[in-house]
Design a protein around this motif. Structure first.
Motif, PDB file in Angstrom:
ATOM      1  N   VAL A  41       5.353 -28.686  -2.794  1.00  0.00           N
ATOM      2  CA  VAL A  41       6.472 -29.549  -3.189  1.00  0.00           C
ATOM      3  C   VAL A  41       6.014 -30.992  -3.392  1.00  0.00           C
ATOM      4  N   ALA A  42       5.169 -31.496  -2.487  1.00  0.00           N
ATOM      5  CA  ALA A  42       4.695 -32.880  -2.615  1.00  0.00           C
ATOM      6  C   ALA A  42       3.957 -33.079  -3.933  1.00  0.00           C
ATOM      7  N   SER A  43       3.173 -32.071  -4.328  1.00  0.00           N
ATOM      8  CA  SER A  43       2.442 -32.160  -5.596  1.00  0.00           C
ATOM      9  C   SER A  43       3.400 -32.151  -6.788  1.00  0.00           C
ATOM     10  N   LEU A  44       4.448 -31.335  -6.717  1.00  0.00           N
ATOM     11  CA  LEU A  44       5.449 -31.299  -7.781  1.00  0.00           C
ATOM     12  C   LEU A  44       6.107 -32.666  -7.955  1.00  0.00           C
ATOM     13  N   LEU A  45       6.473 -33.271  -6.842  1.00  0.00           N
ATOM     14  CA  LEU A  45       7.144 -34.572  -6.898  1.00  0.00           C
ATOM     15  C   LEU A  45       6.190 -35.663  -7.390  1.00  0.00           C
ATOM     16  N   LYS A  46       4.953 -35.574  -6.961  1.00  0.00           N
ATOM     17  CA  LYS A  46       3.978 -36.575  -7.412  1.00  0.00           C
ATOM     18  C   LYS A  46       3.897 -36.616  -8.931  1.00  0.00           C
ATOM     19  N   TYR A  47       3.702 -35.472  -9.556  1.00  0.00           N
ATOM     20  CA  TYR A  47       3.540 -35.453 -11.007  1.00  0.00           C
ATOM     21  C   TYR A  47       4.848 -35.765 -11.739  1.00  0.00           C
ATOM     22  N   ALA A  48       5.966 -35.479 -11.086  1.00  0.00           N
ATOM     23  CA  ALA A  48       7.253 -35.826 -11.693  1.00  0.00           C
ATOM     24  C   ALA A  48       7.489 -37.336 -11.677  1.00  0.00           C
ATOM     25  N   LEU A  49       6.894 -38.022 -10.680  1.00  0.00           N
ATOM     26  CA  LEU A  49       7.095 -39.468 -10.528  1.00  0.00           C
ATOM     27  C   LEU A  49       6.045 -40.308 -11.252  1.00  0.00           C
ATOM     28  N   MET A  50       5.012 -39.682 -11.746  1.00  0.00           N
ATOM     29  CA  MET A  50       3.975 -40.435 -12.450  1.00  0.00           C
ATOM     30  C   MET A  50       4.563 -41.107 -13.691  1.00  0.00           C
ATOM     31  N   ASN A  51       4.250 -42.397 -13.834  1.00  0.00           N
ATOM     32  CA  ASN A  51       4.659 -43.204 -14.997  1.00  0.00           C
ATOM     33  C   ASN A  51       6.165 -43.422 -15.096  1.00  0.00           C
ATOM     34  N   LYS A  52       6.893 -43.145 -14.021  1.00  0.00           N
ATOM     35  CA  LYS A  52       8.328 -43.425 -14.015  1.00  0.00           C
ATOM     36  C   LYS A  52       8.538 -44.884 -13.583  1.00  0.00           C
ATOM     37  N   PRO A  53       9.250 -45.670 -14.363  1.00  0.00           N
ATOM     38  CA  PRO A  53       9.354 -47.113 -14.088  1.00  0.00           C
ATOM     39  C   PRO A  53      10.376 -47.492 -13.020  1.00  0.00           C
ATOM     40  N   PHE A  54      10.287 -46.852 -11.853  1.00  0.00           N
ATOM     41  CA  PHE A  54      11.158 -47.250 -10.751  1.00  0.00           C
ATOM     42  C   PHE A  54      10.685 -48.594 -10.194  1.00  0.00           C
ATOM     43  N   GLN A  55      11.641 -49.457  -9.865  1.00  0.00           N
ATOM     44  CA  GLN A  55      11.284 -50.760  -9.304  1.00  0.00           C
ATOM     45  C   GLN A  55      11.158 -50.729  -7.789  1.00  0.00           C
ATOM     46  N   THR A  56      11.762 -49.727  -7.163  1.00  0.00           N
ATOM     47  CA  THR A  56      11.656 -49.546  -5.716  1.00  0.00           C
ATOM     48  C   THR A  56      11.292 -48.095  -5.418  1.00  0.00           C
ATOM     49  N   LEU A  57      10.261 -47.899  -4.591  1.00  0.00           N
ATOM     50  CA  LEU A  57       9.856 -46.572  -4.151  1.00  0.00           C
ATOM     51  C   LEU A  57       9.756 -46.567  -2.630  1.00  0.00           C
ATOM     52  N   SER A  58      10.337 -45.551  -2.002  1.00  0.00           N
ATOM     53  CA  SER A  58      10.295 -45.434  -0.548  1.00  0.00           C
ATOM     54  C   SER A  58       9.928 -44.007  -0.165  1.00  0.00           C
ATOM     55  N   PHE A  59       8.808 -43.871   0.555  1.00  0.00           N
ATOM     56  CA  PHE A  59       8.343 -42.563   1.032  1.00  0.00           C
ATOM     57  C   PHE A  59       8.168 -42.640   2.546  1.00  0.00           C
ATOM     58  N   VAL A  60       9.142 -42.116   3.278  1.00  0.00           N
ATOM     59  CA  VAL A  60       9.077 -42.102   4.737  1.00  0.00           C
ATOM     60  C   VAL A  60       9.079 -40.644   5.179  1.00  0.00           C
ATOM     61  N   ASN A  61       7.929 -40.177   5.640  1.00  0.00           N
ATOM     62  CA  ASN A  61       7.802 -38.778   6.021  1.00  0.00           C
ATOM     63  C   ASN A  61       8.595 -38.461   7.281  1.00  0.00           C
ATOM     64  N   LYS A  62       8.942 -37.220   7.443  1.00  0.00           N
ATOM     65  CA  LYS A  62       9.610 -36.759   8.646  1.00  0.00           C
ATOM     66  C   LYS A  62       8.620 -36.767   9.799  1.00  0.00           C
ATOM     67  N   THR A  63       9.035 -37.253  10.952  1.00  0.00           N
ATOM     68  CA  THR A  63       8.154 -37.294  12.111  1.00  0.00           C
ATOM     69  C   THR A  63       8.064 -35.921  12.764  1.00  0.00           C
ATOM     70  N   GLY A  64       6.937 -35.691  13.428  1.00  0.00           N
ATOM     71  CA  GLY A  64       6.793 -34.448  14.179  1.00  0.00           C
ATOM     72  C   GLY A  64       6.438 -33.243  13.342  1.00  0.00           C
ATOM     73  N   VAL A  65       6.022 -33.432  12.098  1.00  0.00           N
ATOM     74  CA  VAL A  65       5.607 -32.309  11.257  1.00  0.00           C
ATOM     75  C   VAL A  65       4.134 -32.486  10.904  1.00  0.00           C
TER      76      VAL A  65
END
Length: 340
Positions: A41-65
């Motif tokens: 899933v992380a790989s799918l999201l990575k390639y989907a987000l490549m070159n997308k002009p978002f001005q704010t990006l937030s990636f906070v992983n779930k703790t304990g995994v």
């Protein structure tokens, strides 16, 4: 759930933010917080987000995994490198190595990032090398830096304090939940003596000792004299400290919120001291004016007028009473302005 993630990633690939139709003050953002990402899933999201002009990006992983159940730092860096519009980046509950920090700083220098939050991102606390590299290579550009939950050591705080003392363009600094010692607070307080650009410093979830509070008070609100009040730091608002905030972030006036400039906070402090002294004959302002540089007296009158008129003076004495005390000593100043 993977089919749903694939559908989401496919939809994201087709999505392109339209900057021209957004209302003023709105920014495009993508947030992924506290979600466990299994398999690819992380790989799918990575390639989907490549070159997308978002001005704010937030990636906070779930703790304990596991380390493989979230968005990796390397993937985040690749996404950031492909986005020239990015202004605000948050990484949380991940593990950043020095080599990855160099890539993040490089992205800050090359791109448009001015706000960087790194929450709980260092396995054994952010080290001196990491702190030095971050501030040396990104500090001159960042307006906001968040370093919460990183167990920052005293030596790293020394590096940070020395950086703040150079008065960099940084406006907001978040040091919440770092178990800061009394020595750390002293170092940061001393740095604020020469810093006029930092607008907020967050100490939330740190146990600050009485001695630490005193160090901060002497820098932000040294009311031992009018001269010391005038020389205090008037720009930085402290968050997360259990005592009176000597510098205000802003105020309401005319139905609108106004940011409080340093001059406003200085006037407010001067008026407060004059008011407290005026309440008692034993502490009358007149007996203290000999210690005041006569050049500061016009600022005293301006402070009385500004704070008494623009902001309510509940619990304070009438402004005219303070003006009367100032005028009783004005004969010392008058020749200065009439001398040919």
């Amino acid at each position: 759930m993977r089919p749903h993630w694939r559908e989401f990633a496919d939809a994201l690939k087709q999505f392109t933010p339209a900057f021209g139709v957004l209302p003023d003050g709105c920014e495009t953002y993508f947030t992924l917080q506290y979600v466990q990402l299994a398999g690819n899933v992380a790989s799918l999201l990575k390639y989907a987000l490549m070159n997308k002009p978002f001005q704010t990006l937030s990636f906070v992983n779930k703790t304990g995994v596991g380390d493989n159940d979230g968005m990796s730092v390397d993937s985040i860096v690749d996404i950031v490198d492909s986005n020239k519009h990015l202004r605000d980046l948050t990484i949380g509950n991940d593990r950043i190595q020095l080599s990855q920090m160099k890539k993040i700083c490089s992205a800050v220098c090359r791109g448009s990032i001015v706000e960087l939050d790194l929450q709980n991102c260092f396995e054994n606390g952010i080290g001196d090398d990491m702190m030095t590299y971050l501030l040396t290579n990104s500090g001159s550009k960042l307006k906001r830096l968040g370093l919460p939950c990183n167990e920052i050591t005293s030596s790293s705080i020394t590096i940070l304090a020395n950086f703040l003392a150079t008065n960099p363009p940084l406006q907001n600094l978040d040091l919440s939940n770092n178990s800061l010692s009394g020595n750390c607070v002293d170092l940061l307080a001393n740095a604020l003596r020469s810093n006029t650009l930092l607008r907020s410093l967050n100490f939330s979830d740190n146990t600050i000792s009485d001695a630490g509070k005193q160090s901060l008070r002497l820098v932000l609100h040294d009311d031992s004299s009018l001269n010391s009040i005038a020389d205090s730091n008037h720009s930085c608002f402290l968050e997360g400290v259990a005592f009176y905030a000597w510098n205000m972030r802003g105020f309401w006036k005319g139905g609108a919120w106004h940011e409080a400039p340093g001059s406003f906070n200085r006037a407010r402090k001067i008026y407060n001291l004059l008011s407290e002294r005026n309440k008692s004959i034993s502490t009358s302002n007149v007996q203290h004016f000999d210690e005041v540089d006569i050049k500061i007296l016009p600022y005293m009158l301006k402070a009385v007028q500004r704070y008494a008129v623009e902001i309510h003076a509940y619990g304070r004495v009438k402004a005219l009473s303070i003006v009367y005390e100032v005028m009783r000593k004005w004969d010392k100043v008058f020749p200065l302005y009439t001398k040919e």
